[in-house]
Design a protein around this motif. Sequence first.
Motif, PDB file in Angstrom:
ATOM      1  N   UNK A  39       0.823  -1.202   0.000  1.00 33.79           N
ATOM      2  CA  UNK A  39       0.000   0.000   0.000  1.00 33.79           C
ATOM      3  C   UNK A  39       0.861   1.257   0.000  1.00 33.79           C
ATOM      4  N   UNK A  40       2.169   1.082   0.118  1.00 32.10           N
ATOM      5  CA  UNK A  40       3.071   2.224   0.144  1.00 32.10           C
ATOM      6  C   UNK A  40       3.289   2.762  -1.264  1.00 32.10           C
ATOM      7  N   UNK A  41       3.057   4.040  -1.446  1.00 38.29           N
ATOM      8  CA  UNK A  41       3.303   4.704  -2.722  1.00 38.29           C
ATOM      9  C   UNK A  41       4.289   5.827  -2.448  1.00 38.29           C
ATOM     10  N   UNK A  42       5.543   5.584  -2.755  1.00 34.74           N
ATOM     11  CA  UNK A  42       6.593   6.504  -2.365  1.00 34.74           C
ATOM     12  C   UNK A  42       7.340   7.033  -3.578  1.00 34.74           C
ATOM     13  N   UNK A  43       7.651   8.336  -3.561  1.00 35.84           N
ATOM     14  CA  UNK A  43       8.523   8.866  -4.597  1.00 35.84           C
ATOM     15  C   UNK A  43       9.971   8.540  -4.220  1.00 35.84           C
ATOM     16  N   UNK A  44      10.917   8.922  -5.058  1.00 33.69           N
ATOM     17  CA  UNK A  44      12.307   8.516  -4.843  1.00 33.69           C
ATOM     18  C   UNK A  44      12.855   9.027  -3.516  1.00 33.69           C
ATOM     19  N   UNK A  45      12.539  10.277  -3.184  1.00 28.53           N
ATOM     20  CA  UNK A  45      13.032  10.844  -1.925  1.00 28.53           C
ATOM     21  C   UNK A  45      12.421  10.129  -0.734  1.00 28.53           C
ATOM     22  N   UNK A  46      11.118   9.901  -0.805  1.00 28.47           N
ATOM     23  CA  UNK A  46      10.430   9.203   0.290  1.00 28.47           C
ATOM     24  C   UNK A  46      10.924   7.777   0.441  1.00 28.47           C
ATOM     25  N   UNK A  47      11.189   7.122  -0.698  1.00 34.44           N
ATOM     26  CA  UNK A  47      11.668   5.738  -0.656  1.00 34.44           C
ATOM     27  C   UNK A  47      13.030   5.666   0.040  1.00 34.44           C
ATOM     28  N   UNK A  48      13.929   6.577  -0.306  1.00 31.60           N
ATOM     29  CA  UNK A  48      15.241   6.586   0.344  1.00 31.60           C
ATOM     30  C   UNK A  48      15.095   6.840   1.841  1.00 31.60           C
ATOM     31  N   UNK A  49      14.278   7.801   2.223  1.00 34.03           N
ATOM     32  CA  UNK A  49      14.084   8.104   3.645  1.00 34.03           C
ATOM     33  C   UNK A  49      13.502   6.896   4.382  1.00 34.03           C
ATOM     34  N   UNK A  50      12.521   6.239   3.753  1.00 32.83           N
ATOM     35  CA  UNK A  50      11.882   5.066   4.348  1.00 32.83           C
ATOM     36  C   UNK A  50      12.881   3.937   4.539  1.00 32.83           C
ATOM     37  N   UNK A  51      13.666   3.638   3.499  1.00 28.40           N
ATOM     38  CA  UNK A  51      14.615   2.528   3.570  1.00 28.40           C
ATOM     39  C   UNK A  51      15.798   2.854   4.474  1.00 28.40           C
ATOM     40  N   UNK A  52      16.233   4.103   4.495  1.00 32.72           N
ATOM     41  CA  UNK A  52      17.292   4.492   5.434  1.00 32.72           C
ATOM     42  C   UNK A  52      16.836   4.264   6.878  1.00 32.72           C
ATOM     43  N   UNK A  53      15.596   4.630   7.149  1.00 32.55           N
ATOM     44  CA  UNK A  53      15.044   4.453   8.500  1.00 32.55           C
ATOM     45  C   UNK A  53      14.982   2.979   8.874  1.00 32.55           C
ATOM     46  N   UNK A  54      14.494   2.153   7.940  1.00 29.93           N
ATOM     47  CA  UNK A  54      14.365   0.718   8.231  1.00 29.93           C
ATOM     48  C   UNK A  54      15.735   0.044   8.339  1.00 29.93           C
ATOM     49  N   UNK A  55      16.686   0.466   7.509  1.00 26.89           N
ATOM     50  CA  UNK A  55      18.031  -0.103   7.585  1.00 26.89           C
ATOM     51  C   UNK A  55      18.660   0.196   8.940  1.00 26.89           C
ATOM     52  N   UNK A  56      18.496   1.430   9.413  1.00 27.34           N
ATOM     53  CA  UNK A  56      19.046   1.810  10.720  1.00 27.34           C
ATOM     54  C   UNK A  56      18.351   1.060  11.851  1.00 27.34           C
ATOM     55  N   UNK A  57      17.038   0.831  11.697  1.00 28.44           N
ATOM     56  CA  UNK A  57      16.278   0.128  12.729  1.00 28.44           C
ATOM     57  C   UNK A  57      16.744  -1.309  12.886  1.00 28.44           C
ATOM     58  N   UNK A  58      16.941  -1.993  11.766  1.00 30.58           N
ATOM     59  CA  UNK A  58      17.223  -3.430  11.835  1.00 30.58           C
ATOM     60  C   UNK A  58      18.712  -3.766  11.889  1.00 30.58           C
TER      61      UNK A  58
END
Length: 263
Positions: A5-24
């Motif tokens: 359900x996530x619809x992310x532009x390139x900037x949002x995608x990077x921010x989202x994945x950076x956050x998840x990478x740091x979390x895990x």
Amino acid sequence: MAKSSLKLNKTQLKEFLDEKAALYESPKFIGTDPIQIPHQFSKKEDIEIIGFLVATIAWGNRKSIITNGNKLINLLEENPYDFVINHSEDDLDYLQNFVHRTFNGIDLITFVKSLKNIYLNHGGLEEIFSKYKSKNSLQPAITEFKKLFFEIEHLRRTQKHVSDPSKKSAAKRINMFLRWMVRPNTAGVDFGIWNQIPAAVLSCPLDVHSGRVARDLGLLKRNQNDALALAELDKQLRKLDAEDPVKYDFALFGLSAFENDLF
């Protein structure tokens, strides 16, 4: 399965994945992951050897992988490098009964003999991968490594336990091992003990789980989880972080394992 359900532009995608990478990418990650096995050692060569062997058997049930990883430590007398270099034929007999899925005692004995050859005649594991890396990838080095690894006498069946990107394999397990060795220990998960290879040339350990999440996020279009898919995913991850693209392995894994309801 429903698409994300996530619809992310390139900037949002990077921010989202950076956050998840740091979390895990956290020491908490180690407790449920096969990387805990090499974390029992401090000597470079011990970490390399047991890391390589555990990565080799890292498919199937994670608890079983960890259990059998600890069995490997015991079989190698809690000194992997010393065992590899100084073992006798009688020592090898104790390895005969090891089994993890299709990887058996004969395979383990061959791996131990081959590792001895690698360290005595080729300068060790890091030296081979460093020597044969290309400017942008370690995949050619994996192919060359496999040739050297099986230059000793061996049964043909054992070859299947080292993947070859030139044969269209995504080489998930060996790419995972390379991540362990190369990426810095900043977060206390990977080891960063190989300083001749930059993290920029690493490839993501691609499997059915990380591939599914990558497709749902628009990072991957190819349906097969093969070498071509890996090249496609590498290209996209390097756009997000050219210096450390494989940090996103933690994001893809975490999203698949712990946040499956998003996808």
